[in-house]
Design an enzyme around this catalytic site. Structure first.
Site, short mmCIF file in Angstrom:
data_model
loop_
_atom_site.label_atom_id
_atom_site.label_comp_id
_atom_site.label_asym_id
_atom_site.label_seq_id
_atom_site.Cartn_x
_atom_site.Cartn_y
_atom_site.Cartn_z
N ASP A 10 73.47 81.19 43.61
CA ASP A 10 73.43 82.33 42.59
C ASP A 10 73.08 83.73 43.34
O ASP A 10 72.77 83.56 44.61
CB ASP A 10 72.14 82.33 41.62
CG ASP A 10 71.75 83.29 40.91
OD1 ASP A 10 72.71 83.82 40.12
OD2 ASP A 10 70.71 83.90 41.03
N ASP A 12 72.19 87.50 42.03
CA ASP A 12 70.84 88.24 41.59
C ASP A 12 69.67 87.49 41.66
O ASP A 12 69.49 86.34 40.88
CB ASP A 12 70.98 88.93 40.39
CG ASP A 12 72.02 89.85 40.10
OD1 ASP A 12 72.04 90.90 40.98
OD2 ASP A 12 73.07 89.79 39.46
#
Length: 215
Positions: A10, A12
């Site tokens: 991922d 953020d």
């Protein structure tokens, strides 16, 4: 698990320390448009979702036109302060380069838009580190596992040869839907109690701990 050949991150809250900036940008957008300002915890909870879905959850009583304006104002605030208020977590660059030196394949599965991800990849100089990146506006929003399926198809790797690393319940739920091994990080947007139900192999408290868990 055996050392994974494909490591999917991922963005953020996992590689980039941007959760606080996302929260502030969402709240500033609400102020701009005289909408009820969502609580910081509520903003953190939607990090990882595609932006239209996130805004719909945060502003359920707004009509479509207002939600589109909120999206635009959020994007303006985020871009305006992104270089000052967001940066890679300490150790993230070193981790990625160490994995590349081991001939691992690296990928990104993110709730960001393609424009948004390309912008931060350019800012950080990391575009060439990843064999493929997938965004919510060119796939399906987490926790739908479509992004992961597309990454697997592109790389030719099996589910058991990959691992998903993320800071939100959406990241881990996405991987769990495919029975893909998954690792949670506690330093991002979601609290540990939200990650545990999705049965990660481990939850780490710092980027530096990821290296040992991927060896």
């Amino acid at each position: 698990m055996p050392s994974p050949e494909l490591i999917i991150f991922d963005w953020d809250g996992t590689l980039m320390d941007s959760a606080a900036h996302i929260v502030d940008s969402l709240q500033q957008a609400a102020v701009d448009l005289l909408q009820p300002v969502p609580a910081a915890d509520d903003c953190r909870h939607i990090i990882g979702l595609a932006l239209p879905i996130a805004i719909q959850q945060l502003f359920p009583h707004a009509d479509d036109d207002v939600r589109e304006l909120l999206r635009q104002r959020y994007a303006w605030h985020y871009v305006a302060g992104s270089e000052e208020k967001s940066g890679l977590f300490p150790g993230a660059l070193e981790l990625l380069e160490s994995l590349l030196n081991q001939n691992r394949l690296l990928a990104v599965a993110t709730g960001k838009t393609r424009i948004g991800l390309d912008r931060v990849l350019a800012q950080t100089g990391l575009a060439d580190h990843f064999v493929i990146t997938r965004c919510a506006d060119e796939s399906a929003s987490k926790p739908d596992p479509l992004m992961l399926s597309q990454i697997l198809a592109h790389t030719g790797k099996r589910i058991d040869q990959a691992v998903m690393i993320g800071d939100t319940s959406y990241d881990l739920a996405m991987a769990k839907a495919l029975a893909m091994p998954r690792i949670g990080v506690s330093y991002g947007a979601h609290a540990v109690e939200l990650l545990l139900p999705h049965e990660p192999l481990v939850i780490v408290d710092h980027v530096s701990e990821l290296y040992n868990n991927l060896s």
